[in-house]
Design a protein around this motif. Structure first.
Motif, PDB file in Angstrom:
ATOM      1  N   THR A   1      15.570 -51.639   9.163  1.00 58.03           N
ATOM      2  CA  THR A   1      15.184 -50.229   9.125  1.00 58.03           C
ATOM      3  C   THR A   1      15.951 -49.493   8.024  1.00 58.03           C
ATOM      4  N   LEU A   2      17.263 -49.742   7.934  1.00 58.54           N
ATOM      5  CA  LEU A   2      18.053 -49.067   6.905  1.00 58.54           C
ATOM      6  C   LEU A   2      17.596 -49.482   5.510  1.00 58.54           C
ATOM      7  N   LEU A   3      17.373 -50.769   5.305  1.00 60.24           N
ATOM      8  CA  LEU A   3      16.922 -51.226   3.983  1.00 60.24           C
ATOM      9  C   LEU A   3      15.579 -50.581   3.632  1.00 60.24           C
ATOM     10  N   SER A   4      14.691 -50.475   4.625  1.00 62.71           N
ATOM     11  CA  SER A   4      13.376 -49.877   4.376  1.00 62.71           C
ATOM     12  C   SER A   4      13.492 -48.397   4.034  1.00 62.71           C
ATOM     13  N   VAL A   5      14.444 -47.713   4.649  1.00 67.15           N
ATOM     14  CA  VAL A   5      14.666 -46.302   4.342  1.00 67.15           C
ATOM     15  C   VAL A   5      15.247 -46.168   2.922  1.00 67.15           C
ATOM     16  N   LEU A   6      16.216 -47.024   2.598  1.00 65.82           N
ATOM     17  CA  LEU A   6      16.837 -46.954   1.266  1.00 65.82           C
ATOM     18  C   LEU A   6      15.835 -47.320   0.180  1.00 65.82           C
ATOM     19  N   GLY A   7      14.878 -48.184   0.524  1.00 64.19           N
ATOM     20  CA  GLY A   7      13.883 -48.616  -0.446  1.00 64.19           C
ATOM     21  C   GLY A   7      12.657 -47.720  -0.496  1.00 64.19           C
ATOM     22  N   GLY A   8      12.662 -46.638   0.275  1.00 63.69           N
ATOM     23  CA  GLY A   8      11.547 -45.697   0.222  1.00 63.69           C
ATOM     24  C   GLY A   8      10.309 -46.179   0.953  1.00 63.69           C
ATOM     25  N   ILE A   9      10.460 -47.196   1.790  1.00 59.46           N
ATOM     26  CA  ILE A   9       9.306 -47.704   2.532  1.00 59.46           C
ATOM     27  C   ILE A   9       9.126 -46.930   3.831  1.00 59.46           C
ATOM     28  N   LEU A  10      10.234 -46.527   4.432  1.00 56.68           N
ATOM     29  CA  LEU A  10      10.193 -45.665   5.623  1.00 56.68           C
ATOM     30  C   LEU A  10      10.870 -44.339   5.301  1.00 56.68           C
ATOM     31  N   THR A  11      10.328 -43.263   5.854  1.00 60.59           N
ATOM     32  CA  THR A  11      10.956 -41.948   5.701  1.00 60.59           C
ATOM     33  C   THR A  11      11.872 -41.708   6.898  1.00 60.59           C
ATOM     34  N   PRO A  12      13.143 -41.404   6.656  1.00 58.96           N
ATOM     35  CA  PRO A  12      14.046 -41.221   7.795  1.00 58.96           C
ATOM     36  C   PRO A  12      13.738 -39.938   8.564  1.00 58.96           C
ATOM     37  N   THR A  13      14.145 -39.914   9.824  1.00 65.86           N
ATOM     38  CA  THR A  13      13.989 -38.726  10.644  1.00 65.86           C
ATOM     39  C   THR A  13      14.879 -37.601  10.114  1.00 65.86           C
ATOM     40  N   ALA A  14      16.046 -37.964   9.605  1.00 67.01           N
ATOM     41  CA  ALA A  14      16.967 -36.987   9.019  1.00 67.01           C
ATOM     42  C   ALA A  14      17.778 -37.679   7.936  1.00 67.01           C
ATOM     43  N   GLY A  15      18.324 -36.874   7.032  1.00 62.39           N
ATOM     44  CA  GLY A  15      19.200 -37.422   6.007  1.00 62.39           C
ATOM     45  C   GLY A  15      18.510 -37.567   4.664  1.00 62.39           C
ATOM     46  N   ARG A  16      19.292 -37.922   3.673  1.00 59.08           N
ATOM     47  CA  ARG A  16      18.803 -37.975   2.294  1.00 59.08           C
ATOM     48  C   ARG A  16      19.175 -39.297   1.641  1.00 59.08           C
ATOM     49  N   VAL A  17      18.293 -39.753   0.756  1.00 62.52           N
ATOM     50  CA  VAL A  17      18.540 -40.990   0.016  1.00 62.52           C
ATOM     51  C   VAL A  17      18.302 -40.723  -1.469  1.00 62.52           C
ATOM     52  N   LYS A  18      19.253 -41.141  -2.275  1.00 60.05           N
ATOM     53  CA  LYS A  18      19.077 -41.064  -3.730  1.00 60.05           C
ATOM     54  C   LYS A  18      19.126 -42.459  -4.307  1.00 60.05           C
ATOM     55  N   ILE A  19      18.170 -42.739  -5.185  1.00 62.85           N
ATOM     56  CA  ILE A  19      18.172 -43.996  -5.930  1.00 62.85           C
ATOM     57  C   ILE A  19      18.248 -43.630  -7.407  1.00 62.85           C
ATOM     58  N   LEU A  20      19.246 -44.153  -8.108  1.00 64.67           N
ATOM     59  CA  LEU A  20      19.440 -43.876  -9.539  1.00 64.67           C
ATOM     60  C   LEU A  20      19.462 -42.364  -9.792  1.00 64.67           C
ATOM     61  N   GLY A  21      20.079 -41.639  -8.865  1.00 65.98           N
ATOM     62  CA  GLY A  21      20.225 -40.206  -9.036  1.00 65.98           C
ATOM     63  C   GLY A  21      19.017 -39.384  -8.619  1.00 65.98           C
ATOM     64  N   GLU A  22      17.928 -40.044  -8.262  1.00 67.08           N
ATOM     65  CA  GLU A  22      16.712 -39.312  -7.854  1.00 67.08           C
ATOM     66  C   GLU A  22      16.612 -39.305  -6.339  1.00 67.08           C
ATOM     67  N   GLU A  23      16.374 -38.119  -5.789  1.00 66.15           N
ATOM     68  CA  GLU A  23      16.304 -38.042  -4.337  1.00 66.15           C
ATOM     69  C   GLU A  23      14.914 -38.460  -3.850  1.00 66.15           C
ATOM     70  N   ILE A  24      14.833 -39.692  -3.353  1.00 65.17           N
ATOM     71  CA  ILE A  24      13.510 -40.209  -2.966  1.00 65.17           C
ATOM     72  C   ILE A  24      13.011 -39.585  -1.673  1.00 65.17           C
ATOM     73  N   THR A  25      13.921 -39.088  -0.844  1.00 61.69           N
ATOM     74  CA  THR A  25      13.501 -38.460   0.413  1.00 61.69           C
ATOM     75  C   THR A  25      12.820 -37.109   0.168  1.00 61.69           C
ATOM     76  N   GLN A  26      12.831 -36.631  -1.067  1.00 63.99           N
ATOM     77  CA  GLN A  26      12.166 -35.375  -1.393  1.00 63.99           C
ATOM     78  C   GLN A  26      10.862 -35.593  -2.163  1.00 63.99           C
ATOM     79  N   MET A  27      10.594 -36.850  -2.550  1.00 64.29           N
ATOM     80  CA  MET A  27       9.457 -37.083  -3.446  1.00 64.29           C
ATOM     81  C   MET A  27       8.135 -37.097  -2.704  1.00 64.29           C
TER      82      MET A  27
END
Ligand code: ADP
Ligand code: MG
Length: 250
Positions: A71-97
């Protein structure tokens, strides 16, 4: 392996998260939680997870079965959207895209090896890799490049086989070759050596190590494999959806 616990990983990671896009942090998660309704009960699978992975590092994610690694890997990889919290990959916030932007961001930047491989059953091994190169749109010889990628995982001899005729280990290697397509700066892999015999396992580990050390690829691996621990820069442990602290390998 010797290891030491970081003093205050959460605080350090909060700072990483707010750092500028050109910082050396490739993967950052801040206060990520994930829960599901099961019947009328809320089930918490990830509970306030914060972590960061430096660019060019190999970081492992370990923990018992059911602890939330996939589940965590899927959230970090942008496959699942978390219920709360933020993820940035290479400086881009994928949880906002927006979803469409996220799909193309993932396609160009994150090579993902699924635990269940997720190969297209109607495509050969080579075509499974080729299709990603074509979607990325910047390989001038996708057919040849797909074969080169299969060669890197020692599977060129099975290039024209369909997934149903491949062993678990062979399917796993196709999934790895596909994740390497287009040289993504970030690779995430869910138990990538679980189906491999020791020779193929070593080949995959040395390949990931070479990508990290020579090409600066950031590699995040869910694993139980003690051989991978030897090449890791750091290890994060999950238990019941909570991060138990990051261990620095060394
Ligand atoms: P791991 O990869 O560490 O084995 P997972 O991330 O696959 O763990 O799953 C962690 C827990 O979350 C498990 O108990 C699993 O049953 C639960 N879980 C995963 N996905 C869902 C879902 N879609 N709905 C409800 N529970 C889920
Ligand atoms: Mg899993």
């Amino acid at each position: 392996m010797t290891a030491q616990l970081r003093d205050n990983p959460t605080q350090a990671q909060q700072e990483d998260f707010t750092a500028s896009p050109d910082s050396k942090i490739a993967i950052a998660a801040a206060n990520v939680s994930m829960s599901y309704m099961v019947g009328d009960q809320r089930r918490t699978v990830l509970d306030d997870v914060s972590l960061s992975v430096a660019a060019g590092d190999i970081q492992l994610l370990m923990g018992p079965s059911g602890s939330g690694k996939t589940t965590l890997l899927s959230v970090l990889g942008g496959i699942l959207t978390p219920t709360a919290g933020r993820v940035k990959i290479l400086g881009e916030e994928i949880t906002q895209m927006p979803r469409s932007q996220l799909s193309s961001f993932r396609l160009q930047n994150i090579g993902f090896v699924f635990q269940g491989f997720n190969l297209f059953p109607a495509l050969t091994a080579a075509e499974n890799v080729e299709v990603v190169l074509k979607m990325q749109g910047d390989s001038s010889h996708p057919r040849r490049t797909a074969r080169e990628l299969l060669e890197q995982v020692e599977l060129l001899h099975r290039a024209d086989a369909y997934p149903r005729n491949l062993s678990g280990g062979q399917k796993q290697r196709v999934a790895i070759a596909r994740a390497l397509a287009g040289h993504p700066p970030v690779i995430m892999a869910d138990e990538p050596t679980a189906s491999l015999d020791s020779k193929s396992g070593y080949a995959v580990i040395s390949l990931l190590r070479r990508l990290a050390k020579e090409e600066g690829t950031t590699v995040l691996i869910v694993t139980h494999d003690p051989r991978i621990q030897d090449v890791a820069d750091s290890i994060a442990y999950l238990e019941d959806g909570r991060l138990q602290g990051a261990l620095l390998a060394g």
